[in-house]
Design a protein around this motif. Structure first.
Motif, PDB file in Angstrom:
ATOM      1  N   LYS A  29       0.862  -1.180   0.000  1.00 46.96           N
ATOM      2  CA  LYS A  29       0.000   0.000   0.000  1.00 46.96           C
ATOM      3  C   LYS A  29       0.900   1.231   0.000  1.00 46.96           C
ATOM      4  CE  LYS A  29      -4.119  -2.031   0.647  1.00 46.96           C
ATOM      5  NZ  LYS A  29      -5.315  -1.843  -0.195  1.00 46.96           N
ATOM      6  N   ILE A  30       0.760   2.055  -1.036  1.00 50.58           N
ATOM      7  CA  ILE A  30       1.692   3.150  -1.227  1.00 50.58           C
ATOM      8  C   ILE A  30       0.956   4.489  -1.257  1.00 50.58           C
ATOM      9  CG2 ILE A  30       3.410   4.157  -2.781  1.00 50.58           C
ATOM     10  CD1 ILE A  30       4.033   1.365  -3.777  1.00 50.58           C
ATOM     11  N   SER A  31       1.410   5.418  -0.438  1.00 48.42           N
ATOM     12  CA  SER A  31       0.909   6.793  -0.493  1.00 48.42           C
ATOM     13  C   SER A  31       1.849   7.587  -1.391  1.00 48.42           C
ATOM     14  CB  SER A  31       0.868   7.405   0.918  1.00 48.42           C
ATOM     15  OG  SER A  31      -0.054   6.715   1.741  1.00 48.42           O
ATOM     16  N   ILE A  32       1.336   8.068  -2.492  1.00 51.05           N
ATOM     17  CA  ILE A  32       2.144   8.769  -3.491  1.00 51.05           C
ATOM     18  C   ILE A  32       1.995  10.275  -3.279  1.00 51.05           C
ATOM     19  CG2 ILE A  32       2.535   9.104  -5.963  1.00 51.05           C
ATOM     20  CD1 ILE A  32       1.366   6.315  -6.408  1.00 51.05           C
ATOM     21  N   GLY A  35      -5.467   7.723  -2.112  1.00 49.92           N
ATOM     22  CA  GLY A  35      -4.648   6.618  -1.624  1.00 49.92           C
ATOM     23  C   GLY A  35      -4.777   6.388  -0.131  1.00 49.92           C
ATOM     24  N   PRO A  36      -3.910   5.494   0.371  1.00 52.77           N
ATOM     25  CA  PRO A  36      -2.812   4.820  -0.333  1.00 52.77           C
ATOM     26  C   PRO A  36      -3.310   3.841  -1.390  1.00 52.77           C
ATOM     27  CG  PRO A  36      -3.118   3.870   1.851  1.00 52.77           C
ATOM     28  CD  PRO A  36      -4.017   5.067   1.790  1.00 52.77           C
ATOM     29  N   LEU A  37      -2.480   3.642  -2.424  1.00 48.43           N
ATOM     30  CA  LEU A  37      -2.845   2.768  -3.528  1.00 48.43           C
ATOM     31  C   LEU A  37      -2.224   1.387  -3.337  1.00 48.43           C
ATOM     32  CD1 LEU A  37      -2.412   5.133  -6.629  1.00 48.43           C
ATOM     33  CD2 LEU A  37      -4.406   4.811  -5.160  1.00 48.43           C
ATOM     34  N   ASP A  38      -2.978   0.382  -3.709  1.00 48.38           N
ATOM     35  CA  ASP A  38      -2.504  -0.998  -3.673  1.00 48.38           C
ATOM     36  C   ASP A  38      -1.743  -1.266  -4.975  1.00 48.38           C
ATOM     37  OD1 ASP A  38      -2.105  -3.672  -3.207  1.00 48.38           O
ATOM     38  OD2 ASP A  38      -4.187  -4.268  -3.558  1.00 48.38           O
ATOM     39  N   VAL A  39      -0.423  -1.228  -4.933  1.00 45.92           N
ATOM     40  CA  VAL A  39       0.415  -1.352  -6.127  1.00 45.92           C
ATOM     41  C   VAL A  39       1.061  -2.733  -6.143  1.00 45.92           C
ATOM     42  CG1 VAL A  39       2.345  -0.388  -7.433  1.00 45.92           C
ATOM     43  CG2 VAL A  39       0.852   1.122  -6.092  1.00 45.92           C
ATOM     44  N   GLN A  76      -7.807   7.616 -12.755  1.00 45.37           N
ATOM     45  CA  GLN A  76      -8.462   6.366 -12.415  1.00 45.37           C
ATOM     46  C   GLN A  76      -9.015   6.356 -10.988  1.00 45.37           C
ATOM     47  OE1 GLN A  76      -8.945   4.390 -14.922  1.00 45.37           O
ATOM     48  NE2 GLN A  76      -7.617   5.708 -16.165  1.00 45.37           N
ATOM     49  N   PHE A  77      -8.401   7.098 -10.088  1.00 43.18           N
ATOM     50  CA  PHE A  77      -8.784   7.010  -8.673  1.00 43.18           C
ATOM     51  C   PHE A  77      -9.483   8.262  -8.144  1.00 43.18           C
ATOM     52  CE2 PHE A  77      -5.569   3.719  -9.087  1.00 43.18           C
ATOM     53  CZ  PHE A  77      -6.085   2.706  -8.306  1.00 43.18           C
TER      54      PHE A  77
END
Length: 270
Positions: free
Chosen positions: A110-113, A120-124, A268-269
């Motif tokens: 899980k990344i907070s960009i 986010g955070p996004l699941d990358v 997208q988000f």
């Protein structure tokens, strides 16, 4: 008190009764049958039409749940070995360049960009590009919101493999069903030998066109319909004929020149 006509629902309103009586009178006049038979026939037709409408609504509802179900929440990083998937994963997560090697195991976090404030955070997920791992990576598509596909702009020899993988993706039932957005990110533009965007797109289209011809000759019936890209009789055009949204951009993971990737993810988000 006016007696209720036999067979009519007690909850029918006066206006409904008048409309139905009018229909029954029309049936009686048209068919030359008795009044009671005309009313029974009218109600049978009404019940049958109601049943058809109910079945139609259930079918549409089922289609909405299965045929056009919502996408997942993961960002899948796809691409050939050495294209920069893992480097992009660590660049997004740690904001630093990492010297990486091709991985045989998916990386997920899980990344907070920072550049995507408020998202986010996004699941990358960094999906290994090794041939043996593609099947496992494809299983993750049902969890995805979108795909970022890294392409090595310097490696012309790999473009055939890229085209083959894209063909597989764009005929994948999950990708088609979910209308999965794909960003083709041409990486390593910082290198003097990096190919132009037009060159890469032309090569991918040329390779896919050859695959269309060869696969179309060996497939028949439903298999051909499910596995055929583009428009019959026209040369394949990536952006025009792809069955899902496809965007292209040029990036440099090494120099953190990732603006188009952030724009795509934001779209997208948001």
């Amino acid at each position: 008190k006016k007696a209720q006509t036999p067979g009519l629902p007690a909850q029918a309103s006066p206006s409904d009764m008048e409309a139905i009586s009018g229909l029954a009178a029309g049936v009686e006049s048209s068919l030359g049958v008795g009044a009671n038979f005309a009313q029974v026939l009218t109600w049978l037709v009404i019940f049958f039409l109601g049943y058809l409408v109910l079945q139609l609504l259930q079918g549409l509802s089922k289609g909405g749940l299965t045929g056009r179900r919502s996408r997942g929440s993961a960002v899948l990083l796809f691409g050939q070995p050495g294209a920069g998937k893992t480097a992009l994963f660590f660049r997004l997560r740690d904001q630093e360049e990492v010297q990486s090697v091709s991985s045989l195991k998916a990386l997920r976090d899980k990344i907070s960009i920072q550049e995507l404030e408020g998202i986010g955070p996004l699941d990358v997920v960094d999906c290994p590009g090794h041939q043996r791992m593609k099947g496992k990576a494809a299983d993750l598509i049902k969890e995805a919101r979108c795909i970022v596909y890294l392409v090595d702009s310097e490696d012309k020899q790999r473009l055939k493999d890229v085209a083959e993988h894209l063909y597989e993706l764009m005929t994948n039932p999950e990708v088609l069903e979910l209308h999965m957005p794909i960003l083709l990110a041409f990486n390593k533009i910082d290198l003097p030998s990096a190919r132009t965007e037009k060159f890469i797109v032309d090569e991918i289209e040329r390779e896919i066109e050859m695959m269309r011809s060869s696969r179309g000759a060996t497939l028949e019936g439903q298999d051909q319909a499910d596995s055929y890209l583009g428009v019959d009789g026209e040369k394949f055009k990536l952006l025009e004929h792809a069955p899902c949204p496809v965007e292209i951009c040029r990036v440099s993971v090494k120099q953190a020149a990732l603006g188009p990737v952030f724009d795509f993810l934001r779209q997208q988000f948001s």
